[in-house]
Design a protein around this motif. Structure first.
Motif, mmCIF file in Angstrom:
data_model
loop_
_atom_site.group_PDB
_atom_site.id
_atom_site.type_symbol
_atom_site.label_atom_id
_atom_site.label_comp_id
_atom_site.label_asym_id
_atom_site.label_seq_id
_atom_site.Cartn_x
_atom_site.Cartn_y
_atom_site.Cartn_z
ATOM 1 N N VAL A 1 9.729 -1.638 -3.005
ATOM 2 C CA VAL A 1 9.248 -0.491 -2.213
ATOM 3 C C VAL A 1 10.397 0.477 -1.968
ATOM 4 N N ALA A 2 11.584 -0.051 -1.624
ATOM 5 C CA ALA A 2 12.741 0.806 -1.372
ATOM 6 C C ALA A 2 13.082 1.641 -2.602
ATOM 7 N N ILE A 3 13.040 1.037 -3.775
ATOM 8 C CA ILE A 3 13.316 1.781 -5.010
ATOM 9 C C ILE A 3 12.288 2.893 -5.197
ATOM 10 N N THR A 4 11.023 2.598 -4.928
ATOM 11 C CA THR A 4 9.970 3.605 -5.074
ATOM 12 C C THR A 4 10.219 4.789 -4.141
ATOM 13 N N VAL A 5 10.642 4.507 -2.906
ATOM 14 C CA VAL A 5 10.918 5.589 -1.953
ATOM 15 C C VAL A 5 12.130 6.399 -2.406
ATOM 16 N N HIS A 6 13.226 5.726 -2.733
ATOM 17 C CA HIS A 6 14.457 6.413 -3.119
ATOM 18 C C HIS A 6 14.274 7.237 -4.393
ATOM 19 N N GLU A 7 13.466 6.749 -5.320
ATOM 20 C CA GLU A 7 13.307 7.440 -6.599
ATOM 21 C C GLU A 7 12.071 8.325 -6.648
ATOM 22 N N PHE A 8 11.389 8.512 -5.530
ATOM 23 C CA PHE A 8 10.221 9.380 -5.502
ATOM 24 C C PHE A 8 10.645 10.773 -5.956
ATOM 25 N N LEU B 1 0.830 -1.202 0.000
ATOM 26 C CA LEU B 1 0.000 0.000 0.000
ATOM 27 C C LEU B 1 0.867 1.256 0.000
ATOM 28 N N LEU B 2 1.976 1.242 0.735
ATOM 29 C CA LEU B 2 2.874 2.397 0.735
ATOM 30 C C LEU B 2 3.419 2.638 -0.662
ATOM 31 N N ARG B 3 3.837 1.580 -1.314
ATOM 32 C CA ARG B 3 4.344 1.734 -2.682
ATOM 33 C C ARG B 3 3.259 2.263 -3.611
ATOM 34 N N GLU B 4 2.063 1.720 -3.484
ATOM 35 C CA GLU B 4 0.946 2.154 -4.326
ATOM 36 C C GLU B 4 0.643 3.642 -4.128
ATOM 37 N N LYS B 5 0.628 4.082 -2.882
ATOM 38 C CA LYS B 5 0.321 5.493 -2.603
ATOM 39 C C LYS B 5 1.416 6.409 -3.147
ATOM 40 N N LEU B 6 2.671 6.040 -2.967
ATOM 41 C CA LEU B 6 3.759 6.865 -3.460
ATOM 42 C C LEU B 6 3.766 6.923 -4.985
ATOM 43 N N GLU B 7 3.480 5.823 -5.634
ATOM 44 C CA GLU B 7 3.422 5.826 -7.095
ATOM 45 C C GLU B 7 2.309 6.734 -7.601
ATOM 46 N N ALA B 8 1.174 6.734 -6.902
ATOM 47 C CA ALA B 8 0.066 7.606 -7.302
ATOM 48 C C ALA B 8 0.421 9.072 -7.064
#
Length: 256
Positions: free
Chosen positions: A82-89, A31-38
């Protein structure tokens, strides 16, 4: 569970599993990854604050919530994504840390662009206490933040450190008594700046630590070309000439 609230262009994501000290199970990580991607493609959201409910930031991964039948490589692959999504946000990401940020929860906070901690915040690479090695990108990030010897101290001894020591080591950007108010002010400041330019600078800095000078200069050249093709560069120039204190940036593409 992750709560999402908005205040104009600032979005706050609150890890909300206080009974588990906000340790994240597989569904919560997803869910964290999904929210950050959105939020990454939501032009109305310019800054994201990540925090935890109940006086704790995040106790890492909820080992009790993991399926014993799932292969460890599958679990870690999911965590890595998830880590990649956070780092590349692409937008400014602020960790507001109160209480414990340990294990993957510590590295989740450190992956953000800024860490604002209360005096009660505690950080720990506690993997060794669980018979595990460091994860969520900590092996890449920690030596870059504190140097190799200090990274080894934090990871191999698995000690908890306080907010002041974390700040002195370079893990925390600010320690504030009223961290929530400070973070809200910081988020508003960032939200008022040119969004495309901030995204470009963030990406350049993240990539620059592993690139040659020539590569960095090439990337800076391409980034400036993008910036100059938005409405924000002319807005900033006119604001400078007209002595406008708070110009309104749009981030819109200006090439027609």
């Amino acid at each position: 569970m992750i709560l999402e609230t908005r205040d104009d262009a600032v979005v706050t994501l609150t890890l909300n599993r206080p009974a588990r000290k906000n340790a994240l199970d597989p569904e919560s990580w997803a869910l964290l990854r999904e929210k950050l991607e959105a939020l990454a493609v939501d032009d109305a959201a310019r800054v994201v604050v990540l925090t935890g409910a109940g006086g704790t930031f995040c106790a890492g991964s909820d080992l009790a919530g993991s399926s014993a039948e799932e292969h460890p490589l599958t679990k870690m692959g999911r965590l890595g994504r998830v880590a990649i999504t956070v780092h590349e946000f692409p937008k400014p990401l602020i960790a507001l840390v109160d209480g414990a940020a340990v294990g993957a929860g510590a590295n989740l906070a450190l992956a953000c662009d800024f860490v604002v901690a209360t005096p009660a915040a505690r950080f720990g690479q506690i993997f060794a206490r669980r018979g595990l090695s460091i994860d969520f990108g900590g092996s890449w990030l920690l030596p870059r933040l504190v140097g190799l010897q200090q990274a080894k101290r934090l990871v191999l001894l698995a000690d908890l450190i306080g907010a002041d020591e974390a700040r002195d080591l370079g893990l925390v950007t600010w320690v504030e008594e009223d961290a929530a108010t400070f973070t809200a002010s910081l988020a508003r400041r960032l939200a008022a700046l040119p969004p495309v330019a901030l995204a470009q600078s963030k990406a350049l800095l993240n990539r620059g630590v592993t690139q040659s000078l020539r590569d960095a200069l090439d990337n800076e050249t391409r980034a400036q070309a993008v910036n100059l093709a938005t409405e924000d560069a002319p807005i900033a120039y006119r604001a400078f000439l007209d002595k406008v204190a708070e110009p309104q940036y749009t981030g819109r593409w200006a090439v027609r």
